[in-house]
Design an enzyme around this catalytic site. Structure first.
Site, mmCIF file in Angstrom:
data_model
loop_
_atom_site.group_PDB
_atom_site.id
_atom_site.type_symbol
_atom_site.label_atom_id
_atom_site.label_comp_id
_atom_site.label_asym_id
_atom_site.label_seq_id
_atom_site.Cartn_x
_atom_site.Cartn_y
_atom_site.Cartn_z
ATOM 1 C CD GLU A 226 -2.978 1.117 2.329
ATOM 2 O OE1 GLU A 226 -4.083 1.831 1.967
ATOM 3 O OE2 GLU A 226 -2.691 0.475 3.498
ATOM 4 N N GLY B 207 0.940 4.973 0.600
ATOM 5 C CA GLY B 207 0.172 5.884 1.269
ATOM 6 C C GLY B 207 -0.741 5.338 2.353
ATOM 7 C CB ILE B 208 -0.068 3.856 5.431
ATOM 8 C CG1 ILE B 208 1.294 4.444 5.969
ATOM 9 C CG2 ILE B 208 0.331 2.628 4.736
ATOM 10 C CD1 ILE B 208 2.138 3.802 6.987
ATOM 11 C CB SER C 205 -6.065 1.925 4.767
ATOM 12 O OG SER C 205 -4.790 2.511 4.666
ATOM 13 C CG ASP D 57 3.151 7.863 4.377
ATOM 14 O OD1 ASP D 57 1.770 7.482 4.027
ATOM 15 O OD2 ASP D 57 3.370 9.130 4.498
ATOM 16 C CB SER E 21 9.586 10.592 -2.336
ATOM 17 O OG SER E 21 8.987 11.015 -3.438
ATOM 18 C CG ASP F 241 -5.055 6.190 -0.744
ATOM 19 O OD1 ASP F 241 -5.483 6.748 -1.427
ATOM 20 O OD2 ASP F 241 -5.429 5.732 0.586
ATOM 21 C CG HIS G 152 -3.688 11.192 -4.734
ATOM 22 N ND1 HIS G 152 -3.845 9.763 -4.687
ATOM 23 C CD2 HIS G 152 -4.282 11.402 -3.675
ATOM 24 C CE1 HIS G 152 -4.264 9.255 -3.581
ATOM 25 N NE2 HIS G 152 -4.625 10.262 -2.910
ATOM 26 C CG ASP H 112 -7.936 9.117 -4.002
ATOM 27 O OD1 ASP H 112 -9.432 8.533 -3.911
ATOM 28 O OD2 ASP H 112 -7.438 9.424 -3.071
#
Length: 255
Positions: free
Chosen positions: A41, A43-44, A49, A67, A86, A109, A112, A138
């Site tokens: 995942e 972006g936490i 989530s 993240d 990043s 996620d 974006h 998104d």
């Protein structure tokens, strides 16, 4: 419970989701419930989530997460591995990829931004197992100027994804120099577009073929009028490398 029910009864760390995403998750993720599954995942945020995924998939889940916020490292726990960096840093992503197993699911996620989504997809799609899923959330930001998007703007993630549709037709395109094909394009079996979500199913596409089976019973109808090339098209196309017609190339014969 399904994932929507789990979300609306959640009492842990903060989760922020559009409601219609739950139907998309259910459609693409349900087959992994109760299985041994590896997820990345991107972006936490507050970590809610990750708690949701653990409830949904069960004890066989290991979450790998990315993240940019160093504070997220404190959310690491059993069956959770968090990398700080990043998603627009290709070297960082490659380093992460070298440390983790092949993945069943990637969920982007993250930030974006167009470059973040594109670099992550190009760098990490190869880590998805055959039969796995790469989901980008998104994607409405492809239409927002503050995220460097815009309606039909070249370089947005949505426009890139639209262009990938053409590569699904590799075996039917007659001129070889119009599109670029590579390990990514040849391992996309399906692209699903939803409001704000794009899902890529990963599977090496087999070369298509058609066959005729059975006894002929009528005189086939022959379409007389087919579009012919204009003089200008014919002159331009003679300089392009051209194969036999794809219908002939993909002919599996008569059985």
């Amino acid at each position: 419970m399904n994932i929507r029910e789990l979300f609306y009864t959640h009492q842990g760390n903060l989760i922020h989701k559009w409601d219609h995403y739950f139907d998309i998750y259910e459609k693409h993720f349900a087959r992994y419930k109760g299985q041994k599954v590896n997820i990345l995942e991107i972006g936490i945020s507050h970590g809610g989530s990750m708690q949701l995924w653990k409830k949904y998939f069960g004890e066989g889940l290991h979450i790998y997460a990315i993240d940019i916020n160093q504070d997220c490292k404190k959310l690491e726990e059993e069956n959770t591995t968090i990398f700080i960096g990043s998603q627009s840093d290709k070297s960082f992503l490659q380093n992460v990829a070298s440390q983790i197993p092949d993945l069943d699911i990637i969920i982007d996620d993250g930030g974006h931004m167009m470059d973040q989504q594109l670099i992550s997809f190009e760098t990490l799609f190869g880590k998805v197992k055959q039969g796995g899923v790469y989901l980008v959330e998104d994607t409405h930001t492809s239409y927002w100027t503050e995220f460097y998007g815009g309606l039909r703007k070249p370089g947005s993630f949505i426009e890139h994804s639209k262009n990938l549709i053409d590569t699904l037709y590799e075996s039917h395109i007659h001129y070889d120099n119009q599109l670029s094909f590579n390990d990514i394009t040849r391992n996309i079996s399906c692209i699903s577009f939803y409001d704000s979500v794009v899902v890529f199913d990963k599977e090496l596409r087999k070369k298509p073929f058609h066959k005729q089976i059975g006894e002929m019973t009528i005189t086939p109808y022959v379409q007389i009028e087919k579009r012919k090339e204009t003089f200008w098209e014919s002159w331009k196309n003679k300089f392009k490398p051209r194969r036999r017609h794809s219908f002939e190339e993909n002919d599996g014969g008569f059985a």
